[in-house]
Design a protein around this motif. Sequence first.
Motif, PDB file in Angstrom:
ATOM      1  N   ARG A  54       0.835  -1.187   0.000  1.00 32.36           N
ATOM      2  CA  ARG A  54       0.000   0.000   0.000  1.00 32.36           C
ATOM      3  C   ARG A  54       0.878   1.248   0.000  1.00 32.36           C
ATOM      4  N   CYS A  55       0.419   2.237  -0.716  1.00 30.82           N
ATOM      5  CA  CYS A  55       1.079   3.530  -0.697  1.00 30.82           C
ATOM      6  C   CYS A  55       0.935   4.124   0.706  1.00 30.82           C
ATOM      7  N   VAL A  56       2.042   4.540   1.294  1.00 27.31           N
ATOM      8  CA  VAL A  56       1.979   5.059   2.660  1.00 27.31           C
ATOM      9  C   VAL A  56       1.346   6.442   2.707  1.00 27.31           C
ATOM     10  N   SER A  57       1.286   7.115   1.571  1.00 22.92           N
ATOM     11  CA  SER A  57       0.726   8.463   1.554  1.00 22.92           C
ATOM     12  C   SER A  57      -0.790   8.452   1.410  1.00 22.92           C
ATOM     13  N   CYS A  58      -1.292   7.714   0.437  1.00 26.43           N
ATOM     14  CA  CYS A  58      -2.730   7.756   0.176  1.00 26.43           C
ATOM     15  C   CYS A  58      -3.434   6.471   0.605  1.00 26.43           C
TER      16      CYS A  58
ATOM     17  N   GLN B 153       2.031  -1.886  -9.806  1.00 20.36           N
ATOM     18  CA  GLN B 153       3.165  -1.723 -10.714  1.00 20.36           C
ATOM     19  C   GLN B 153       3.791  -0.342 -10.620  1.00 20.36           C
ATOM     20  N   ASN B 154       2.947   0.652 -10.585  1.00 18.46           N
ATOM     21  CA  ASN B 154       3.478   2.013 -10.628  1.00 18.46           C
ATOM     22  C   ASN B 154       3.729   2.554  -9.222  1.00 18.46           C
ATOM     23  N   TYR B 155       4.836   2.119  -8.657  1.00 19.61           N
ATOM     24  CA  TYR B 155       5.182   2.622  -7.338  1.00 19.61           C
ATOM     25  C   TYR B 155       6.697   2.580  -7.141  1.00 19.61           C
ATOM     26  N   VAL B 156       7.144   3.289  -6.147  1.00 15.48           N
ATOM     27  CA  VAL B 156       8.551   3.233  -5.786  1.00 15.48           C
ATOM     28  C   VAL B 156       8.638   2.734  -4.338  1.00 15.48           C
TER      29      VAL B 156
ATOM     30  N   GLU C 213      10.298  -0.129   4.937  1.00 13.86           N
ATOM     31  CA  GLU C 213      10.197   0.048   3.507  1.00 13.86           C
ATOM     32  C   GLU C 213       9.048   1.013   3.234  1.00 13.86           C
ATOM     33  N   VAL C 214       9.394   2.139   2.642  1.00 10.52           N
ATOM     34  CA  VAL C 214       8.371   3.124   2.330  1.00 10.52           C
ATOM     35  C   VAL C 214       7.900   2.885   0.896  1.00 10.52           C
ATOM     36  N   VAL C 215       6.615   2.738   0.731  1.00 10.62           N
ATOM     37  CA  VAL C 215       6.024   2.488  -0.580  1.00 10.62           C
ATOM     38  C   VAL C 215       5.189   3.689  -0.976  1.00 10.62           C
ATOM     39  N   ARG C 216       5.458   4.195  -2.170  1.00 10.57           N
ATOM     40  CA  ARG C 216       4.671   5.335  -2.642  1.00 10.57           C
ATOM     41  C   ARG C 216       4.228   5.084  -4.070  1.00 10.57           C
ATOM     42  N   CYS C 217       2.990   5.420  -4.357  1.00  7.94           N
ATOM     43  CA  CYS C 217       2.510   5.277  -5.719  1.00  7.94           C
ATOM     44  C   CYS C 217       3.051   6.433  -6.567  1.00  7.94           C
ATOM     45  N   THR C 218       2.986   6.261  -7.857  1.00  8.35           N
ATOM     46  CA  THR C 218       3.574   7.247  -8.753  1.00  8.35           C
ATOM     47  C   THR C 218       2.922   8.610  -8.616  1.00  8.35           C
ATOM     48  N   SER C 219       1.595   8.623  -8.428  1.00 13.55           N
ATOM     49  CA  SER C 219       0.914   9.912  -8.338  1.00 13.55           C
ATOM     50  C   SER C 219       1.331  10.672  -7.087  1.00 13.55           C
ATOM     51  N   CYS C 220       1.500   9.973  -5.979  1.00 18.20           N
ATOM     52  CA  CYS C 220       1.947  10.652  -4.765  1.00 18.20           C
ATOM     53  C   CYS C 220       3.382  11.128  -4.911  1.00 18.20           C
ATOM     54  N   ARG C 221       4.202  10.388  -5.619  1.00 19.25           N
ATOM     55  CA  ARG C 221       5.572  10.810  -5.830  1.00 19.25           C
ATOM     56  C   ARG C 221       5.611  12.076  -6.692  1.00 19.25           C
ATOM     57  N   VAL C 222       4.813  12.088  -7.730  1.00 20.38           N
ATOM     58  CA  VAL C 222       4.772  13.241  -8.629  1.00 20.38           C
ATOM     59  C   VAL C 222       4.211  14.469  -7.910  1.00 20.38           C
ATOM     60  N   LEU C 223       3.176  14.226  -7.087  1.00 21.52           N
ATOM     61  CA  LEU C 223       2.551  15.334  -6.371  1.00 21.52           C
ATOM     62  C   LEU C 223       3.357  15.773  -5.157  1.00 21.52           C
TER      63      LEU C 223
END
Length: 51
Positions: A3-7, A13-16, A27-37
């Motif tokens: 799970r994305c820790v932000s949202c 697939q699209n996460y870091v 391990e911090v997991v973030r989706c691409t949209s949260c990373r971009v935002l």
Amino acid sequence: MKRCVSCGREVKQNYVEFKCPSCGKTEVVRCTSCRVLGTKYTCAECSFTGP
Ligand SMILES: [Zn+2]
Ligand SMILES: [Zn+2]
């Protein structure tokens, strides 16, 4: 499942993923949209907050 820790949304697939820069334990997991935002995240272990 990760799970994305932000949202809190499930990511597939699209996460870091990276270690917390403060404690290195979590391990911090973030989706691409949260990373971009630049949504903030908080480490569950040490409460470190970062962009
Ligand atoms: Zn997210
Ligand atoms: Zn941490």
